[in-house]
Design a protein around this motif. Sequence first.
Motif, PDB file in Angstrom:
ATOM      1  N   ALA A  50       0.721  -1.163  -0.111  1.00  0.00           N
ATOM      2  CA  ALA A  50      -0.085   0.194   0.028  1.00  0.00           C
ATOM      3  C   ALA A  50       0.955   1.340  -0.011  1.00  0.00           C
ATOM      4  N   THR A  51       2.092   1.077   0.674  1.00  0.00           N
ATOM      5  CA  THR A  51       3.057   2.115   0.655  1.00  0.00           C
ATOM      6  C   THR A  51       3.614   2.829  -0.880  1.00  0.00           C
ATOM      7  N   ALA A  52       3.753   1.635  -1.603  1.00  0.00           N
ATOM      8  CA  ALA A  52       4.026   1.731  -3.233  1.00  0.00           C
ATOM      9  C   ALA A  52       2.962   2.479  -3.768  1.00  0.00           C
ATOM     10  N   LEU A  53       1.653   2.300  -3.548  1.00  0.00           N
ATOM     11  CA  LEU A  53       0.627   2.745  -4.088  1.00  0.00           C
ATOM     12  C   LEU A  53       0.447   4.387  -3.605  1.00  0.00           C
ATOM     13  N   GLY A  54       1.045   4.699  -2.365  1.00  0.00           N
ATOM     14  CA  GLY A  54       0.827   5.938  -1.909  1.00  0.00           C
ATOM     15  C   GLY A  54       1.852   6.713  -2.478  1.00  0.00           C
ATOM     16  N   VAL A  55       2.878   5.924  -2.879  1.00  0.00           N
ATOM     17  CA  VAL A  55       4.032   6.781  -3.508  1.00  0.00           C
ATOM     18  C   VAL A  55       3.443   7.240  -5.080  1.00  0.00           C
ATOM     19  N   VAL A  56       3.107   6.283  -5.681  1.00  0.00           N
ATOM     20  CA  VAL A  56       2.447   6.426  -7.014  1.00  0.00           C
ATOM     21  C   VAL A  56       1.729   7.820  -7.000  1.00  0.00           C
ATOM     22  N   THR A  57       0.678   7.491  -6.330  1.00  0.00           N
ATOM     23  CA  THR A  57      -0.248   8.692  -6.048  1.00  0.00           C
ATOM     24  C   THR A  57       0.453  10.022  -5.908  1.00  0.00           C
ATOM     25  N   ALA A  58       1.207  10.067  -4.658  1.00  0.00           N
ATOM     26  CA  ALA A  58       2.058  11.282  -4.534  1.00  0.00           C
ATOM     27  C   ALA A  58       2.610  11.939  -5.816  1.00  0.00           C
ATOM     28  N   LEU A  59       3.507  10.991  -6.487  1.00  0.00           N
ATOM     29  CA  LEU A  59       4.341  11.362  -7.823  1.00  0.00           C
ATOM     30  C   LEU A  59       3.098  11.869  -8.546  1.00  0.00           C
ATOM     31  N   GLN A  60       2.084  11.481  -8.800  1.00  0.00           N
ATOM     32  CA  GLN A  60       0.948  11.881  -9.811  1.00  0.00           C
ATOM     33  C   GLN A  60       0.539  13.481  -9.527  1.00  0.00           C
ATOM     34  N   PHE A  61       0.570  13.703  -8.258  1.00  0.00           N
ATOM     35  CA  PHE A  61      -0.097  14.852  -7.935  1.00  0.00           C
ATOM     36  C   PHE A  61       1.200  16.003  -7.426  1.00  0.00           C
ATOM     37  N   THR A  62       2.280  15.611  -6.963  1.00  0.00           N
ATOM     38  CA  THR A  62       3.479  16.421  -6.915  1.00  0.00           C
ATOM     39  C   THR A  62       3.712  17.675  -7.795  1.00  0.00           C
ATOM     40  N   PRO A  63       3.638  17.207  -9.032  1.00  0.00           N
ATOM     41  CA  PRO A  63       3.733  18.476  -9.958  1.00  0.00           C
ATOM     42  C   PRO A  63       2.496  19.419 -10.032  1.00  0.00           C
ATOM     43  N   VAL A  64       1.217  18.857  -9.896  1.00  0.00           N
ATOM     44  CA  VAL A  64      -0.080  19.902  -9.365  1.00  0.00           C
ATOM     45  C   VAL A  64       0.398  20.682  -8.226  1.00  0.00           C
ATOM     46  N   LEU A  65       0.986  20.108  -7.326  1.00  0.00           N
ATOM     47  CA  LEU A  65       1.436  20.929  -6.284  1.00  0.00           C
ATOM     48  C   LEU A  65       2.490  22.265  -6.622  1.00  0.00           C
ATOM     49  N   LEU A  66       3.406  21.558  -7.329  1.00  0.00           N
ATOM     50  CA  LEU A  66       4.541  22.473  -7.834  1.00  0.00           C
ATOM     51  C   LEU A  66       4.237  23.667  -9.061  1.00  0.00           C
ATOM     52  N   LEU A  67       3.409  23.076  -9.876  1.00  0.00           N
ATOM     53  CA  LEU A  67       3.350  23.829 -11.088  1.00  0.00           C
ATOM     54  C   LEU A  67       1.887  24.423 -11.469  1.00  0.00           C
ATOM     55  N   THR A  68       0.908  24.121 -10.650  1.00  0.00           N
ATOM     56  CA  THR A  68      -0.585  24.500 -10.831  1.00  0.00           C
ATOM     57  C   THR A  68      -0.593  26.091 -10.877  1.00  0.00           C
ATOM     58  N   LEU A  69      -0.191  26.765  -9.872  1.00  0.00           N
ATOM     59  CA  LEU A  69      -0.214  28.310  -9.824  1.00  0.00           C
ATOM     60  C   LEU A  69       0.426  28.795 -11.097  1.00  0.00           C
ATOM     61  N   LEU A  70       1.468  28.380 -11.522  1.00  0.00           N
ATOM     62  CA  LEU A  70       2.152  28.923 -13.037  1.00  0.00           C
ATOM     63  C   LEU A  70       1.170  28.484 -13.983  1.00  0.00           C
ATOM     64  N   SER A  71       0.549  27.436 -14.078  1.00  0.00           N
ATOM     65  CA  SER A  71      -0.306  26.794 -15.179  1.00  0.00           C
ATOM     66  C   SER A  71      -1.462  27.704 -15.133  1.00  0.00           C
ATOM     67  N   GLY A  72      -2.105  28.313 -13.630  1.00  0.00           N
ATOM     68  CA  GLY A  72      -3.129  29.291 -13.782  1.00  0.00           C
ATOM     69  C   GLY A  72      -2.679  30.618 -14.316  1.00  0.00           C
ATOM     70  N   ARG A  73      -1.537  31.056 -14.229  1.00  0.00           N
ATOM     71  CA  ARG A  73      -0.863  32.272 -14.979  1.00  0.00           C
ATOM     72  C   ARG A  73      -1.045  32.333 -16.498  1.00  0.00           C
ATOM     73  N   LEU A  74      -0.718  31.116 -16.764  1.00  0.00           N
ATOM     74  CA  LEU A  74      -0.904  30.994 -18.373  1.00  0.00           C
ATOM     75  C   LEU A  74      -2.164  30.911 -18.721  1.00  0.00           C
ATOM     76  N   ALA A  75      -3.100  30.296 -18.023  1.00  0.00           N
ATOM     77  CA  ALA A  75      -4.518  30.075 -18.508  1.00  0.00           C
ATOM     78  C   ALA A  75      -5.069  31.880 -18.684  1.00  0.00           C
ATOM     79  N   ASP A  76      -4.532  32.644 -17.626  1.00  0.00           N
ATOM     80  CA  ASP A  76      -4.932  34.019 -17.762  1.00  0.00           C
ATOM     81  C   ASP A  76      -4.376  34.870 -18.910  1.00  0.00           C
ATOM     82  N   ARG A  77      -3.150  34.512 -19.482  1.00  0.00           N
ATOM     83  CA  ARG A  77      -2.356  35.027 -20.369  1.00  0.00           C
ATOM     84  C   ARG A  77      -2.483  34.588 -21.852  1.00  0.00           C
TER      85      ARG A  77
END
Length: 426
Positions: A50-77
């Motif tokens: 189950a820990t490996a499943l948690g790692v996969v889920t974390a890896l899927q969503f870590t870019p969301v944590l790091l890049l989403t605000l910049l993507s929002g800026r792109l969406a407004d520009r």
Amino acid sequence: MQAKLSTMFQSLQVRNYRLFASGQLIKLIGVWMMFIAQDWLVLELSDNSATALGVVTALQFTPVLLLTLLSGRLADRYDKRFLLFAANTLWTLLALGMSLLVLTDLVQLWHVFAFAGLLGVANAVETPVRQAFVSELVGTPLLPNALSLNAAVFNSARIVGPAVAGLAIAAFDVGPVFLFTALSSIAPLVNVVRMRTSELHRDGLPARGDRDSARVIDGLRYVWHRSDLLLPMVVMSVIGMSLFNFSLTLAALAKTVFNTGAASFGLFSTALACGALCGALSGTGRRSRPSVWLVLGAAIGCASFGILVGLAPTYWMVVALLVPTGFFMVFFAQAANQRVQLGVDAAFRGRVMALWVLVFLGTNPVGAPLIGWVAETYGAGASIWIGGVLSLITALLALTWQLRRAGARLRFRVLPLPRFYVTSTD
């Protein structure tokens, strides 16, 4: 009934939105099939960790944590339609590469980890842009209906995808499932190209490429000074981190607690999605901004049923409880989404929706490994009901704060029908 159905699916009369929704439905069926196949593949490669499943889920969503605000800026520009095409192209290429690794039996656990991380990058760009793009497709009057139909499309795919994936894995193994995902992701690419730009609703948007009008810090300040936007985001961040990890917890519950196969795991996800679809459709008739009381009431219902799912002692009781859990989960998420979208200025929509995506999905890198550790240490059921308890405490605290701020009281009435209602202390 005809009038009701016409109102429920009113946004589909808009050609651009019809193309958008149909492309998303085809893609999302493949995506949900891929999620089931990916979780099953991780369990096979990691000896049911189950820990490996948690790692996969974390890896899927870590870019969301790091890049989403910049993507929002792109969406407004920049042009959201072009950004959607680019992000979906990346998704297609990644899915094709992963399907080849699985079909040739060359796949290893680190390949799945890398695939999950790169997929997260595509999601970090695509999700906030897609959320903000809906208003350009239908305009403000139809926006509540279009957002509800978006949730209905998502959960329709969530019903079909896991059910088909469970049967497909049992019959053909996981390789063909990944290949179908790659092929299905071509549909939104074709439909985005077919949209008519002259029919998009772009009034009130800042000039494209204007740097000063799309700073991330301005979007954060805007939300900070808007308590009506901040409250649903705070509640969503806690519930999303502690309870909305069903892709992880249900897989562990099916395989480690009830010792079932892939088809039975798919039934868990399908039961959750059936309730979620009902929750999405129940909001299609909404034409105004949801009240804060509706949002908080739905959050309390979602948390309460999450606790019951975690404590359920039998397989079929879990299946039955997942239906109302899915209903309140999506009813809450959709009401909160509508409250944010219908309260934001058009010039800030991309950045505000990026922040929404951040609290909705970006909290998973924090919560998923912890939830996976709890599931492996104390059992999958405990990881669900503990998340439900944390969510319930948060919703009740938010309700108490809002009642005091509004100078209101919560009352209960038995007749003619039992219900809670809010009255002013004045």
